[in-house]
Motif scaffolding. Structure first.
Motif, mmCIF file in Angstrom:
data_model
loop_
_atom_site.group_PDB
_atom_site.id
_atom_site.type_symbol
_atom_site.label_atom_id
_atom_site.label_comp_id
_atom_site.label_asym_id
_atom_site.label_seq_id
_atom_site.Cartn_x
_atom_site.Cartn_y
_atom_site.Cartn_z
ATOM 1 N N THR A 72 21.840 11.768 38.898
ATOM 2 C CA THR A 72 22.053 10.232 38.396
ATOM 3 C C THR A 72 21.307 9.701 37.711
ATOM 4 N N SER A 73 20.423 10.516 37.313
ATOM 5 C CA SER A 73 19.504 9.956 35.981
ATOM 6 C C SER A 73 18.814 11.456 35.683
ATOM 7 N N THR A 103 29.879 17.352 31.757
ATOM 8 C CA THR A 103 29.305 16.448 31.231
ATOM 9 C C THR A 103 27.998 16.767 30.683
ATOM 10 N N ASN A 141 22.972 11.180 32.199
ATOM 11 C CA ASN A 141 22.852 10.922 33.657
ATOM 12 C C ASN A 141 23.640 11.246 34.587
ATOM 13 N N THR A 142 24.878 11.818 34.108
ATOM 14 C CA THR A 142 25.733 12.294 34.962
ATOM 15 C C THR A 142 26.045 13.694 35.077
ATOM 16 N N SER A 143 25.169 14.520 34.398
ATOM 17 C CA SER A 143 25.530 16.023 34.204
ATOM 18 C C SER A 143 25.537 16.703 35.539
ATOM 19 N N SER A 144 26.366 17.706 35.696
ATOM 20 C CA SER A 144 26.260 18.541 37.012
ATOM 21 C C SER A 144 26.154 20.018 36.410
#
Length: 154
Positions: A72-73, A103, A141-144
């Motif tokens: 989320t960050s 992302t 900030n939204t990488s998975s």
């Protein structure tokens, strides 16, 4: 015939000159959870997670692991991306693992994950230049990322 909980199979261990009791746990191994921690340059300042989970199963010296990290960050740390916290140390041979992602930077065409020690080092391949450390600048900030595979331990 299955070995029930509390039962055991007796095997003669010639090298030790004695019998060894093999239990159900010896066959099934152990399973539990672990917490993967993403670091950049060895630090994790300001990193926050929507998902941060890992599971493993160990049977003898073989360990199967899987983890998922959803950010989320990405925080403010800089440098190469490493996941720490593997539940058991990798034996002498560093081992590639499967990785999937969403992302990340557009320049990343392939990711590689290498289990070494108690960490998973992340690498990227861009064009024909070969492997290079996956850097904080590639993450959003939204990488998975998802990583799974098996490795040998002592």
């Amino acid at each position: 015939t299955a070995i029930a909980s509390g039962d055991y199979l007796v095997v003669n261990d010639v090298s030790a000159g004695s019998d060894k009791k093999i239990t159900q746990a010896d066959f099934l191994g152990s399973a539990s959870t672990w917490t993967p921690v993403l670091t950049f340059g060895g630090a994790s300042t300001g990193i926050t997670y929507g998902t941060q989970t890992g599971i493993y199963r160990r049977i003898g010296t073989l360990v199967w692991v899987a983890c998922r990290i959803a950010l989320t960050s990405k925080g403010s740390s800089t440098g190469g991306a490493i996941i720490t916290g593997l539940p058991f140390s990798v034996a002498t041979l560093d081992t590639p693992l499967l990785i999937m992602w969403t992302t990340l930077g557009a320049s990343v065409t392939t990711l590689q994950a290498l289990a070494t020690g108690t960490t998973i080092v992340l690498y990227s391949t861009t064009g024909s230049t070969g492997l290079s450390s996956l850097l904080d600048t590639t993450f959003a900030n939204t990488s998975s990322i998802w990583v799974s595979g098996s490795y040998a331990t002592s």
